[in-house]
Scaffold this motif. Structure first.
Motif, short mmCIF file in Angstrom:
data_model
loop_
_atom_site.label_atom_id
_atom_site.label_comp_id
_atom_site.label_asym_id
_atom_site.label_seq_id
_atom_site.Cartn_x
_atom_site.Cartn_y
_atom_site.Cartn_z
N ARG A 156 -5.63 11.36 -4.15
CA ARG A 156 -5.71 10.60 -5.40
C ARG A 156 -4.97 9.26 -5.28
O ARG A 156 -5.46 8.22 -5.72
N GLY A 157 -3.78 9.30 -4.66
CA GLY A 157 -3.01 8.07 -4.49
C GLY A 157 -3.72 7.07 -3.60
O GLY A 157 -3.82 5.88 -3.92
N VAL A 158 -4.23 7.55 -2.46
CA VAL A 158 -4.95 6.67 -1.52
C VAL A 158 -6.23 6.15 -2.17
O VAL A 158 -6.55 4.96 -2.07
N HIS B 189 2.93 1.66 -3.53
CA HIS B 189 2.16 2.04 -4.71
C HIS B 189 1.37 3.34 -4.49
O HIS B 189 1.18 4.12 -5.43
N THR B 190 0.94 3.60 -3.26
CA THR B 190 0.26 4.87 -2.99
C THR B 190 1.20 6.04 -3.19
O THR B 190 0.87 7.03 -3.86
N VAL C 189 1.49 9.36 -5.49
CA VAL C 189 1.59 10.71 -4.92
C VAL C 189 2.78 11.45 -5.53
O VAL C 189 2.69 12.63 -5.87
N PHE D 80 0.83 -1.20 0.00
CA PHE D 80 0.00 0.00 0.00
C PHE D 80 0.86 1.26 0.00
O PHE D 80 0.63 2.19 -0.78
N SER E 299 -6.95 5.68 -5.28
CA SER E 299 -6.72 4.70 -6.34
C SER E 299 -6.26 3.35 -5.79
O SER E 299 -6.47 2.31 -6.43
N MET E 300 -5.65 3.35 -4.60
CA MET E 300 -5.12 2.11 -4.04
C MET E 300 -6.14 1.35 -3.20
O MET E 300 -6.06 0.12 -3.09
N ILE E 301 -7.08 2.04 -2.57
CA ILE E 301 -8.04 1.35 -1.69
C ILE E 301 -8.82 0.25 -2.43
O ILE E 301 -8.92 -0.88 -1.93
N SER F 99 -5.30 -2.51 -11.90
CA SER F 99 -4.00 -1.90 -11.63
C SER F 99 -3.40 -1.31 -12.89
O SER F 99 -2.91 -0.18 -12.90
#
Length: 321
Positions: free
Chosen positions: A153-155, A107-108, A112, A104, A157-159, A201
């Motif tokens: 945006r990073g968080v 990739h987060t 970012v 997490f 897209s990863m959740i 992904s």
């Protein structure tokens, strides 16, 4: 498969192989990775301290540089210490939950960093191509908002990806042929239909990187066009050198990340250790180069670092006297 049965099939931990087929050389391979990590820590911490302690550096440009330093510290620290543990101590085991936490963060914060690099390129575009509008378009609070938007945006897209991955049963193997918990390497261990996760992904990474890269390319092309119009030859060469170094680091980050993902999604006749080394390098080299290219080369930050080092040396001088 019910949730309880799925949880029972999951291993308590995974095993990282490091660099496949090069296990005998792990000691030597660790030297450059350890060196780049130490330089990344020192460079980014110096930039952060210089920007944080000098009020004259609390402008949007320096705020973005500080954000980049924070991001580099986070995701390089998420990768390298465990990697060195594998190389030096043969500490290959990583807990099931710890593996997904590492994934997490990696990739987060690569997402970012992409957003921060985009914000920095747009900042330079406005400063060079529309200098009279710079103070009205960009300010310290707006720079912070851009950083928070990149983080969200990073968080965000990863959740969904993490929800997909943690819902899968992992019962075929617990050996990850990688130096860290890479998404594409972990998902291959699931004993269920995994088509959705790689597709999400790949599409999300392509969308984010493609959008960011398009705006970054536009910004730097416009900046270069403005630079080439400068009458002073020395100023033109200096600006071209600065833009060239920025583009070089950006290419390492983006091309390395995309190549790593596409090579694992669409396997070619490429040795596994080449793929893993490529993934390792794109996560370790930019955090070392970014403080040099974006921070320490900037005259104002150089002065801030010299002032900081002078303040640290002053108490020792007074004690010696």
């Amino acid at each position: 498969m019910s949730a309880p049965n799925r949880s029972n099939t999951n291993p308590p931990s995974f095993l990282l192989t490091g660099i496949p087929d090069l296990e005998a050389l792990h000691g030597w391979i660790s030297i450059p990775f350890c060196t780049t990590y130490i330089l990344a820590l020192l460079g980014n911490l110096l930039v952060l301290l210089a920007v944080g302690l000098d009020r004259s550096l609390h402008e949007p440009m320096y705020c973005f540089i500080a954000m980049l330093a924070v991001v580099d510290l986070i995701f390089s620290t998420a990768v390298v210490p465990k990697m060195l543990g594998v190389f030096w101590l043969d500490s290959r085991e990583i807990g099931f939950t710890a593996c997904f936490i590492q994934m997490f963060f990696i990739h987060t914060f690569t997402a970012v960093e992409s957003g921060v690099l985009l914000a920095m390129s747009l900042d330079r575009y406005v400063a060079i191509c529309h200098p009279l509008r710079y103070s009205t378009l960009l300010s310290g609070p707006r720079a912070i908002q851009a950083g928070l938007l990149s983080l969200a945006r990073g968080v965000g897209s990863m959740i969904p990806l993490m929800c997909l991955l943690t819902s899968l049963p992992y019962c075929s193997s617990r050996v990850i042929p990688h130096s860290y918990c890479d998404h594409m390497a972990v998902v291959k261990l699931a004993c269920a239909n995994t088509a959705t996760s790689p597709r999400y992904s790949l599409s999300m990474a392509t969308l984010l990187v493609g959008t960011d890269w398009a705006f970054i390319t536009f910004s730097y092309c416009t900046i270069l066009r403005a630079v080439l119009r400068l009458s002073a030859h020395k100023a033109r060469l200096k600006a071209l050198g600065t833009c060239g170094s920025h583009i070089f680091v950006i290419l390492i980050f983006y091309m390395g990340g995309l190549l790593s993902m596409y090579l694992q999604t669409f396997p070619l006749s490429l040795a596994p250790h080449i793929q893993v080394l490529l993934a390792d390098l794109y996560l370790t080299v930019p955090p070392m180069l970014n403080p040099l290219i974006y921070g320490i080369k900037v005259k104002q930050i150089q002065e801030g670092i010299c002032k900081l080092l002078g303040q640290l040396a002053a108490p020792r001088s007074s004690q010696a006297a």
